[in-house]
Design a protein around this motif. Structure first.
Motif, PDB file in Angstrom:
ATOM      1  N   PRO A  62     -11.462   5.102   3.143  1.00  0.00           N
ATOM      2  CA  PRO A  62     -10.796   4.907   4.429  1.00  0.00           C
ATOM      3  C   PRO A  62      -9.286   4.904   4.248  1.00  0.00           C
ATOM      4  N   PRO A  63      -8.536   5.133   5.313  1.00  0.00           N
ATOM      5  CA  PRO A  63      -7.072   5.098   5.200  1.00  0.00           C
ATOM      6  C   PRO A  63      -6.597   3.700   4.830  1.00  0.00           C
ATOM      7  N   PRO A  64      -5.424   3.589   4.212  1.00  0.00           N
ATOM      8  CA  PRO A  64      -4.938   2.264   3.807  1.00  0.00           C
ATOM      9  C   PRO A  64      -4.664   1.393   5.027  1.00  0.00           C
ATOM     10  N   PRO A  65      -4.768   0.092   4.896  1.00  0.00           N
ATOM     11  CA  PRO A  65      -4.484  -0.792   6.031  1.00  0.00           C
ATOM     12  C   PRO A  65      -3.012  -0.731   6.395  1.00  0.00           C
ATOM     13  N   PRO A  66      -2.689  -1.095   7.618  1.00  0.00           N
ATOM     14  CA  PRO A  66      -1.285  -0.970   8.053  1.00  0.00           C
ATOM     15  C   PRO A  66      -0.349  -1.980   7.422  1.00  0.00           C
ATOM     16  N   TYR A  67      -0.854  -2.898   6.607  1.00  0.00           N
ATOM     17  CA  TYR A  67       0.008  -3.925   6.028  1.00  0.00           C
ATOM     18  C   TYR A  67       1.036  -3.359   5.056  1.00  0.00           C
ATOM     19  N   TYR A  68       0.779  -2.159   4.529  1.00  0.00           N
ATOM     20  CA  TYR A  68       1.731  -1.600   3.561  1.00  0.00           C
ATOM     21  C   TYR A  68       3.084  -1.330   4.199  1.00  0.00           C
ATOM     22  N   ARG A  69       3.128  -1.183   5.524  1.00  0.00           N
ATOM     23  CA  ARG A  69       4.403  -0.953   6.189  1.00  0.00           C
ATOM     24  C   ARG A  69       5.339  -2.149   6.052  1.00  0.00           C
ATOM     25  N   LEU A  70       4.766  -3.329   5.835  1.00  0.00           N
ATOM     26  CA  LEU A  70       5.601  -4.520   5.671  1.00  0.00           C
ATOM     27  C   LEU A  70       6.362  -4.505   4.353  1.00  0.00           C
ATOM     28  N   TYR A  71       5.956  -3.634   3.414  1.00  0.00           N
ATOM     29  CA  TYR A  71       6.569  -3.624   2.081  1.00  0.00           C
ATOM     30  C   TYR A  71       7.311  -2.320   1.806  1.00  0.00           C
ATOM     31  N   LYS A  72       7.601  -1.524   2.837  1.00  0.00           N
ATOM     32  CA  LYS A  72       8.235  -0.232   2.601  1.00  0.00           C
ATOM     33  C   LYS A  72       9.667  -0.372   2.109  1.00  0.00           C
ATOM     34  N   GLU A  73      10.338  -1.491   2.385  1.00  0.00           N
ATOM     35  CA  GLU A  73      11.707  -1.713   1.924  1.00  0.00           C
ATOM     36  C   GLU A  73      11.755  -2.725   0.776  1.00  0.00           C
ATOM     37  N   TYR A  74      10.628  -2.955   0.126  1.00  0.00           N
ATOM     38  CA  TYR A  74      10.592  -3.985  -0.921  1.00  0.00           C
ATOM     39  C   TYR A  74      11.442  -3.591  -2.123  1.00  0.00           C
ATOM     40  N   GLU A  76      14.213  -1.929  -2.227  1.00  0.00           N
ATOM     41  CA  GLU A  76      15.635  -2.128  -1.964  1.00  0.00           C
ATOM     42  C   GLU A  76      15.966  -3.587  -1.658  1.00  0.00           C
ATOM     43  N   ASN A  77      15.079  -4.252  -0.947  1.00  0.00           N
ATOM     44  CA  ASN A  77      15.319  -5.642  -0.570  1.00  0.00           C
ATOM     45  C   ASN A  77      14.021  -6.415  -0.747  1.00  0.00           C
ATOM     46  N   PRO A  78      13.819  -7.035  -1.913  1.00  0.00           N
ATOM     47  CA  PRO A  78      12.558  -7.761  -2.129  1.00  0.00           C
ATOM     48  C   PRO A  78      12.333  -8.905  -1.148  1.00  0.00           C
ATOM     49  N   ASN A  79      13.400  -9.441  -0.583  1.00  0.00           N
ATOM     50  CA  ASN A  79      13.236 -10.550   0.358  1.00  0.00           C
ATOM     51  C   ASN A  79      12.725 -10.095   1.720  1.00  0.00           C
ATOM     52  N   SER A  80      12.659  -8.785   1.954  1.00  0.00           N
ATOM     53  CA  SER A  80      12.190  -8.305   3.247  1.00  0.00           C
ATOM     54  C   SER A  80      10.682  -8.427   3.400  1.00  0.00           C
ATOM     55  N   ALA A  81       9.960  -8.511   2.297  1.00  0.00           N
ATOM     56  CA  ALA A  81       8.501  -8.612   2.359  1.00  0.00           C
ATOM     57  C   ALA A  81       8.084 -10.033   2.693  1.00  0.00           C
ATOM     58  N   PRO A  82       6.952 -10.198   3.371  1.00  0.00           N
ATOM     59  CA  PRO A  82       6.481 -11.555   3.693  1.00  0.00           C
ATOM     60  C   PRO A  82       6.052 -12.300   2.445  1.00  0.00           C
ATOM     61  N   GLU A  83       6.154 -13.608   2.500  1.00  0.00           N
ATOM     62  CA  GLU A  83       5.739 -14.447   1.387  1.00  0.00           C
ATOM     63  C   GLU A  83       4.218 -14.429   1.248  1.00  0.00           C
ATOM     64  N   PRO A  84       3.714 -14.565   0.040  1.00  0.00           N
ATOM     65  CA  PRO A  84       2.251 -14.624  -0.126  1.00  0.00           C
ATOM     66  C   PRO A  84       1.692 -15.887   0.504  1.00  0.00           C
ATOM     67  N   PRO A  85       0.446 -15.850   0.911  1.00  0.00           N
ATOM     68  CA  PRO A  85      -0.140 -17.035   1.538  1.00  0.00           C
ATOM     69  C   PRO A  85      -0.234 -18.178   0.540  1.00  0.00           C
ATOM     70  N   PRO A  86      -0.114 -19.416   0.998  1.00  0.00           N
ATOM     71  CA  PRO A  86      -0.208 -20.558   0.080  1.00  0.00           C
ATOM     72  C   PRO A  86      -1.625 -20.714  -0.467  1.00  0.00           C
ATOM     73  N   PRO A  87      -1.783 -21.326  -1.620  1.00  0.00           N
ATOM     74  CA  PRO A  87      -3.130 -21.551  -2.164  1.00  0.00           C
ATOM     75  C   PRO A  87      -3.971 -22.405  -1.228  1.00  0.00           C
ATOM     76  N   ILE A  88      -5.252 -22.105  -1.196  1.00  0.00           N
ATOM     77  CA  ILE A  88      -6.172 -22.849  -0.345  1.00  0.00           C
ATOM     78  C   ILE A  88      -6.441 -24.213  -0.965  1.00  0.00           C
TER      79      ILE A  88
END
Length: 223
Positions: A62-74, A76-88
Motif C-alpha cells: 500500500p502507499p505510505p501513510p501521510p505522516y511522512y509529510r511531517l518529516y519532509k524538512e527534518y 534541514e530543521n530537526p526541530n520541525s518534526a513532532p516529538e515522539p510519543p511518551p512511553p506508556i
C-alpha cells in the motif's frame, strides 16, 4: 490459489467489494464497473477502469501513510518534526487485550483461583510442587473412577484438576525471577571463564614471542 482456499476467496471478495464501494463515490458508474470472471481471484476490472486506480488495486504494497509529510524538512530543521510519543505507563490495550507496564505476577485470588499452597512468603517451592504433583495424579485417577461409576459428577473433578494445574503454573511463574538471576549468573561465569582463557592465551603467546626473540638475538650474536 484463491479458488482452492475459501479464506483467500473470501478475502478477495471482501477487498474488491469494499474497493468498488470506495471508488464509486468519486467515479462514474462506467468507470467503476466491475465484472465477474473465471480468473483465479474471481474478479477483473473493465477496460474503462482508470489506470491509476488499477495500479493502486494491484500494487504489492500500500502507499505510505501521510505522516511522512511531517518529516519532509527534518534534514534541514530537526526541530520541525513532532516529538515522539511518551512511553506508556500503567494499563494499555493491545489487540483487544488489557496489559500493564508493571511486570507483576497477579495472585491466584485476583484470577479467581483458590490457592492450594501456603500463602507464606517463604514457600518451599520444591516441596509444594511435589505435593501438587502427587495431588494431581490422585485426582486424575479419581476422575477415571468417576467417569466409570458416576459420569454425571465429572465436572467437579475437572474443576479441581484445573485448579491444581493453575496452582502449579503460578508456582513455576513465581520462580521466573530466580531463573533470570541464575541465567545471568551463568552467563557472567561463562564470560569470566572465557576472559581468563583469553588472558592465558595472551601469556602463552608472549612467552613464545620472548623465546623467539631470545633465539634470534643468540643467532645474531653468533654471526
Amino acid at each position: 490459489t484463491y479458488t482452492r482456499n475459501p479464506n483467500h476467496y473470501f478475502h478477495s471478495v471482501f477487498f474488491f467489494s469494499f474497493f468498488g464501494l470506495a471508488i464509486s463515490a468519486s467515479s462514474s458508474p462506467k468507470q467503476t464497473k466491475l465484472l465477474r470472471s473465471s480468473s483465479s481471484c474471481g474478479f477483473h476490472f473493465d477496460s474503462s477502469f482508470p489506470k491509476d486506480l488499477w495500479r493502486m488495486a494491484t500494487a504489492t504494497y500500500p502507499p505510505p501513510p501521510p505522516y511522512y509529510r511531517l518529516y519532509k524538512e527534518y534534514s534541514e530543521n530537526p526541530n520541525s518534526a513532532p516529538e515522539p510519543p511518551p512511553p506508556i505507563e500503567g494499563t494499555y490495550v493491545s489487540f483487544g487485550g488489557n496489559y500493564t507496564t508493571e511486570d507483576v505476577l497477579p495472585s491466584l485470588e485476583e484470577q479467581g483461583v483458590p490457592q492450594l499452597y501456603p500463602k507464606d512468603s517463604n514457600v518451599d517451592y520444591k516441596k509444594e510442587l511435589r505435593s501438587l504433583n502427587r495431588e494431581l495424579q490422585l485426582h486424575i485417577l479419581e476422575l477415571a473412577d468417576v467417569l466409570v461409576d458416576r459420569p454425571s459428577q465429572y465436572a467437579k473433578r475437572i474443576g479441581e484438576i484445573s485448579s491444581i494445574f493453575k496452582n502449579l503454573h503460578h508456582l513455576l511463574n513465581s520462580l521466573r525471577p530466580h531463573q533470570a538471576r541464575a541465567t545471568l549468573i551463568h552467563i557472567m561465569e561463562i564470560q569470566i571463564q572465557q576472559r581468563k582463557q583469553a588472558v592465558e592465551d595472551i601469556k602463552r603467546r608472549r612467552e613464545e614471542a620472548q623465546r623467539l626473540l631470545k633465539d634470534a638475538f643468540v643467532t645474531l650474536d653468533g654471526q
